[in-house]
Scaffold this motif. Structure first.
Motif, short mmCIF file in Angstrom:
data_model
loop_
_atom_site.label_atom_id
_atom_site.label_comp_id
_atom_site.label_asym_id
_atom_site.label_seq_id
_atom_site.Cartn_x
_atom_site.Cartn_y
_atom_site.Cartn_z
N UNK A 71 31.84 18.29 44.55
CA UNK A 71 32.07 18.59 43.13
C UNK A 71 30.76 18.59 42.34
N UNK A 72 29.92 17.58 42.58
CA UNK A 72 28.67 17.47 41.82
C UNK A 72 27.51 18.23 42.47
N UNK A 73 27.73 18.75 43.68
CA UNK A 73 26.67 19.45 44.43
C UNK A 73 25.45 18.53 44.63
N UNK A 74 25.72 17.34 45.15
CA UNK A 74 24.67 16.34 45.33
C UNK A 74 24.72 15.81 46.76
N UNK A 75 23.61 15.24 47.25
CA UNK A 75 23.59 14.67 48.60
C UNK A 75 24.23 13.29 48.67
N UNK A 76 24.68 12.94 49.86
CA UNK A 76 25.18 11.60 50.16
C UNK A 76 24.06 10.85 50.88
N UNK A 77 23.70 9.68 50.35
CA UNK A 77 22.58 8.89 50.86
C UNK A 77 23.10 7.58 51.41
N UNK A 78 22.78 7.27 52.68
CA UNK A 78 23.17 6.01 53.28
C UNK A 78 24.52 6.10 53.97
N UNK A 79 24.83 5.08 54.72
CA UNK A 79 24.07 3.83 54.86
C UNK A 79 23.03 3.94 55.97
N UNK A 80 22.79 2.87 56.72
CA UNK A 80 21.92 2.89 57.89
C UNK A 80 22.63 3.63 59.03
N UNK A 81 21.86 4.27 59.90
CA UNK A 81 22.44 5.07 60.97
C UNK A 81 23.34 4.27 61.91
N UNK A 82 23.19 2.95 61.93
CA UNK A 82 24.06 2.14 62.80
C UNK A 82 25.53 2.22 62.39
N UNK A 83 25.81 2.79 61.22
CA UNK A 83 27.20 3.02 60.81
C UNK A 83 27.70 4.41 61.17
N UNK A 84 26.95 5.15 61.96
CA UNK A 84 27.34 6.51 62.29
C UNK A 84 28.71 6.57 62.96
N UNK A 85 28.95 5.69 63.92
CA UNK A 85 30.24 5.65 64.60
C UNK A 85 31.36 5.30 63.63
N UNK A 86 31.09 4.37 62.73
CA UNK A 86 32.09 3.95 61.75
C UNK A 86 32.46 5.12 60.83
N UNK A 87 31.48 5.88 60.38
CA UNK A 87 31.77 7.00 59.49
C UNK A 87 32.49 8.13 60.22
N UNK A 88 32.20 8.27 61.51
CA UNK A 88 32.92 9.28 62.30
C UNK A 88 34.38 8.90 62.50
N UNK A 89 34.69 7.61 62.36
CA UNK A 89 36.05 7.13 62.61
C UNK A 89 36.90 7.08 61.35
N UNK A 90 36.46 7.68 60.27
CA UNK A 90 37.21 7.61 59.01
C UNK A 90 38.65 8.11 59.16
N UNK A 91 38.91 9.20 59.89
CA UNK A 91 40.32 9.59 60.07
C UNK A 91 41.15 8.47 60.69
N UNK A 92 40.60 7.75 61.64
CA UNK A 92 41.30 6.63 62.24
C UNK A 92 41.50 5.49 61.26
N UNK A 93 40.51 5.25 60.40
CA UNK A 93 40.66 4.22 59.38
C UNK A 93 41.79 4.59 58.43
N UNK A 94 41.89 5.87 58.08
CA UNK A 94 42.98 6.33 57.21
C UNK A 94 44.33 6.04 57.86
N UNK A 95 44.43 6.33 59.14
CA UNK A 95 45.68 6.09 59.86
C UNK A 95 46.01 4.60 59.88
N UNK A 96 44.99 3.78 60.07
CA UNK A 96 45.19 2.33 60.13
C UNK A 96 45.78 1.79 58.82
#
Length: 211
Positions: A71-96
Protein backbone atom coordinates in the motif's frame (compact mmCIF):
# COMPACT_ATOMS: atom_id res chain seq x y z
CA UNK A 1 11.24 11.74 17.94
CA UNK A 2 7.50 11.09 18.14
CA UNK A 3 5.70 7.77 18.41
CA UNK A 4 2.16 6.45 18.42
CA UNK A 5 1.23 3.03 19.85
CA UNK A 6 -1.48 1.01 18.12
CA UNK A 7 -2.34 -2.37 19.72
CA UNK A 8 -3.61 -4.73 17.03
CA UNK A 9 -5.50 -8.03 16.69
CA UNK A 10 -6.69 -10.33 19.44
CA UNK A 11 -3.05 -10.61 20.58
CA UNK A 12 -3.01 -6.87 21.46
CA UNK A 13 0.42 -6.51 19.91
CA UNK A 14 1.95 -3.05 20.20
CA UNK A 15 2.39 -1.96 16.61
CA UNK A 16 3.99 1.48 16.66
CA UNK A 17 4.55 4.41 14.37
CA UNK A 18 7.77 6.35 14.97
CA UNK A 19 8.60 9.49 13.09
CA UNK A 20 10.97 12.40 12.67
CA UNK A 21 9.19 15.63 13.51
CA UNK A 22 11.57 17.66 11.36
CA UNK A 23 10.65 16.02 8.06
CA UNK A 24 7.49 14.04 8.86
CA UNK A 25 8.89 10.70 7.74
CA UNK A 26 7.90 7.58 9.66
CA UNK A 27 8.59 3.89 10.17
CA UNK A 28 5.78 1.48 10.90
CA UNK A 29 7.04 -1.12 13.37
CA UNK A 30 5.64 -4.65 13.77
CA UNK A 31 2.30 -4.27 11.94
CA UNK A 32 0.77 -7.52 13.10
CA UNK A 33 -2.70 -7.09 11.60
CA UNK A 34 -5.73 -4.80 11.31
CA UNK A 35 -4.22 -3.18 8.22
CA UNK A 36 -7.17 -0.92 7.41
CA UNK A 37 -7.28 0.49 10.93
CA UNK A 38 -3.52 1.06 10.91
CA UNK A 39 -3.84 3.01 7.67
CA UNK A 40 -6.41 5.25 9.32
CA UNK A 41 -4.21 5.78 12.37
CA UNK A 42 -1.20 6.66 10.21
CA UNK A 43 -3.26 9.10 8.15
CA UNK A 44 -4.48 10.79 11.32
CA UNK A 45 -0.87 11.55 12.30
CA UNK A 46 -0.19 13.25 8.97
CA UNK A 47 3.16 11.54 8.41
CA UNK A 48 4.67 9.67 5.46
CA UNK A 49 5.57 6.02 5.99
CA UNK A 50 8.99 5.32 4.44
CA UNK A 51 9.79 1.84 5.80
CA UNK A 52 8.32 -1.07 7.75
CA UNK A 53 10.55 -2.45 10.51
CA UNK A 54 10.12 -5.92 12.03
CA UNK A 55 11.56 -7.12 15.33
CA UNK A 56 10.91 -10.80 14.54
CA UNK A 57 8.91 -13.22 12.44
CA UNK A 58 5.94 -14.24 14.57
CA UNK A 59 2.52 -13.76 13.03
CA UNK A 60 1.29 -11.22 15.58
CA UNK A 61 4.16 -8.90 14.61
CA UNK A 62 4.24 -9.33 10.84
CA UNK A 63 0.70 -10.27 9.78
CA UNK A 64 -0.04 -7.04 7.89
CA UNK A 65 3.51 -6.27 6.74
CA UNK A 66 3.15 -7.42 3.14
CA UNK A 67 -0.19 -5.68 2.65
CA UNK A 68 0.99 -2.38 4.11
CA UNK A 69 4.32 -2.47 2.30
CA UNK A 70 2.40 -2.79 -0.96
CA UNK A 71 0.00 0.00 0.00
CA UNK A 72 2.73 2.47 0.96
CA UNK A 73 5.22 1.23 -1.67
CA UNK A 74 7.93 0.88 0.98
CA UNK A 75 10.50 -1.80 1.87
CA UNK A 76 10.25 -4.25 4.75
CA UNK A 77 13.34 -4.12 6.98
CA UNK A 78 14.29 -6.90 9.42
CA UNK A 79 14.49 -8.97 11.35
CA UNK A 80 17.81 -10.89 11.46
CA UNK A 81 18.19 -13.61 8.81
CA UNK A 82 17.98 -16.29 11.51
CA UNK A 83 14.21 -15.73 11.37
CA UNK A 84 14.06 -16.68 7.69
CA UNK A 85 12.53 -20.09 8.42
CA UNK A 86 10.03 -18.53 10.81
CA UNK A 87 8.87 -16.00 8.22
CA UNK A 88 8.56 -18.72 5.60
CA UNK A 89 6.25 -20.59 7.98
CA UNK A 90 3.68 -17.80 8.31
CA UNK A 91 0.96 -19.81 6.52
CA UNK A 92 1.46 -22.55 9.10
CA UNK A 93 1.32 -20.00 11.92
CA UNK A 94 -2.01 -18.79 10.52
CA UNK A 95 -3.33 -22.33 10.56
CA UNK A 96 -2.12 -22.84 14.12
CA UNK A 97 -4.05 -19.78 15.36
CA UNK A 98 -7.09 -20.18 13.13
CA UNK A 99 -6.40 -17.06 11.08
CA UNK A 100 -6.99 -16.57 7.36
CA UNK A 101 -3.92 -17.61 5.36
CA UNK A 102 -1.19 -15.00 4.85
CA UNK A 103 1.62 -15.40 2.36
CA UNK A 104 5.18 -16.12 3.55
CA UNK A 105 7.25 -13.01 4.19
CA UNK A 106 10.58 -12.13 2.59
CA UNK A 107 12.03 -8.85 3.91
CA UNK A 108 13.78 -6.48 1.53
CA UNK A 109 16.67 -6.23 3.98
CA UNK A 110 17.87 -8.50 6.76
CA UNK A 111 19.51 -6.88 9.78
CA UNK A 112 22.66 -7.72 11.73
CA UNK A 113 23.82 -6.78 15.21
CA UNK A 114 25.14 -3.22 15.19
CA UNK A 115 23.42 -2.25 11.93
CA UNK A 116 21.64 1.10 11.65
CA UNK A 117 18.15 1.92 10.47
CA UNK A 118 16.90 5.44 10.01
CA UNK A 119 13.85 7.45 9.11
CA UNK A 120 14.13 11.16 8.48
CA UNK A 121 16.82 12.38 10.85
CA UNK A 122 16.19 9.59 13.39
CA UNK A 123 18.71 6.78 13.70
CA UNK A 124 18.30 3.49 15.56
CA UNK A 125 20.97 0.90 16.32
CA UNK A 126 20.02 -2.74 15.86
CA UNK A 127 20.72 -5.20 18.67
CA UNK A 128 20.35 -8.89 17.80
CA UNK A 129 18.57 -10.43 20.80
CA UNK A 130 17.69 -14.06 20.02
CA UNK A 131 15.81 -16.35 22.37
CA UNK A 132 12.16 -15.57 21.80
CA UNK A 133 12.95 -16.23 18.17
CA UNK A 134 16.34 -16.92 16.55
CA UNK A 135 16.45 -13.67 14.59
CA UNK A 136 14.82 -11.26 17.03
CA UNK A 137 16.19 -7.71 16.98
CA UNK A 138 15.46 -4.58 18.96
CA UNK A 139 15.74 -0.98 17.75
CA UNK A 140 17.62 1.41 20.06
CA UNK A 141 17.54 5.19 19.65
CA UNK A 142 20.47 6.30 21.78
CA UNK A 143 19.68 10.02 21.58
CA UNK A 144 16.08 9.58 22.74
CA UNK A 145 17.00 6.80 25.19
CA UNK A 146 14.24 4.69 23.70
CA UNK A 147 14.03 1.05 22.58
CA UNK A 148 11.46 -0.69 20.42
CA UNK A 149 11.74 -3.99 22.26
CA UNK A 150 9.48 -6.53 20.59
CA UNK A 151 9.10 -9.68 22.69
CA UNK A 152 12.46 -9.86 24.49
CA UNK A 153 11.73 -7.99 27.72
CA UNK A 154 8.40 -6.86 29.15
CA UNK A 155 7.15 -4.83 32.07
CA UNK A 156 7.48 -7.49 34.79
CA UNK A 157 8.17 -10.40 32.47
CA UNK A 158 10.28 -11.79 29.62
CA UNK A 159 9.53 -13.21 26.19
CA UNK A 160 8.05 -16.69 25.99
CA UNK A 161 10.34 -19.44 24.70
CA UNK A 162 7.88 -22.26 24.10
CA UNK A 163 7.27 -21.37 20.45
CA UNK A 164 9.31 -22.81 17.55
CA UNK A 165 12.85 -21.42 17.66
CA UNK A 166 12.57 -20.26 21.25
CA UNK A 167 15.27 -20.99 23.83
CA UNK A 168 15.31 -19.72 27.42
CA UNK A 169 19.08 -19.79 27.92
CA UNK A 170 19.58 -17.84 24.70
CA UNK A 171 16.93 -15.31 25.69
CA UNK A 172 18.52 -14.73 29.10
CA UNK A 173 21.93 -14.30 27.47
CA UNK A 174 20.44 -11.63 25.20
CA UNK A 175 18.87 -9.82 28.14
CA UNK A 176 21.95 -10.03 30.34
CA UNK A 177 24.53 -9.09 27.72
CA UNK A 178 22.65 -6.89 25.25
CA UNK A 179 20.07 -5.06 27.38
CA UNK A 180 21.07 -4.95 31.04
CA UNK A 181 24.43 -3.26 30.32
CA UNK A 182 22.41 -0.27 29.07
CA UNK A 183 21.48 2.68 31.28
CA UNK A 184 18.61 2.51 33.76
CA UNK A 185 16.88 5.57 32.28
CA UNK A 186 16.25 3.99 28.87
CA UNK A 187 12.52 3.65 28.19
CA UNK A 188 11.27 0.75 26.13
CA UNK A 189 8.08 -0.21 24.35
CA UNK A 190 7.53 -3.98 24.53
CA UNK A 191 5.61 -6.01 22.00
CA UNK A 192 2.69 -6.38 24.39
CA UNK A 193 1.56 -4.49 27.47
CA UNK A 194 2.74 -1.26 29.12
CA UNK A 195 6.04 0.53 28.67
CA UNK A 196 8.87 0.32 31.18
CA UNK A 197 12.52 1.24 31.69
CA UNK A 198 15.66 -0.85 31.80
CA UNK A 199 16.21 0.24 35.41
CA UNK A 200 12.73 -0.72 36.54
CA UNK A 201 13.13 -4.20 35.10
CA UNK A 202 16.65 -4.59 36.45
CA UNK A 203 15.43 -3.96 39.99
CA UNK A 204 11.91 -5.44 40.00
CA UNK A 205 11.48 -8.03 37.24
CA UNK A 206 11.16 -11.44 38.96
CA UNK A 207 12.54 -13.26 35.88
CA UNK A 208 15.89 -11.46 35.91
CA UNK A 209 18.78 -12.85 37.93
CA UNK A 210 20.10 -10.51 40.57
CA UNK A 211 23.68 -9.42 39.91
Amino acid sequence: MKYHIMPVTKFRQNCSLVWCEQVGEAALVDPGGDANWLRQEVAAQGVTVKEIWLTHGHLDHVGAANELAAFYHVPIIGSHRDDETLMASIPGQCQMFGIERIQPLIPDRWLTDGAKVSVGKLSFEVLHCPGHSPGHVVFWNKLAKFILMGDVLFNGSIGRTDLPGGDLATLMHSINYQLLPLADDITFLPGHGPMSTIGHERHTNPFLARN
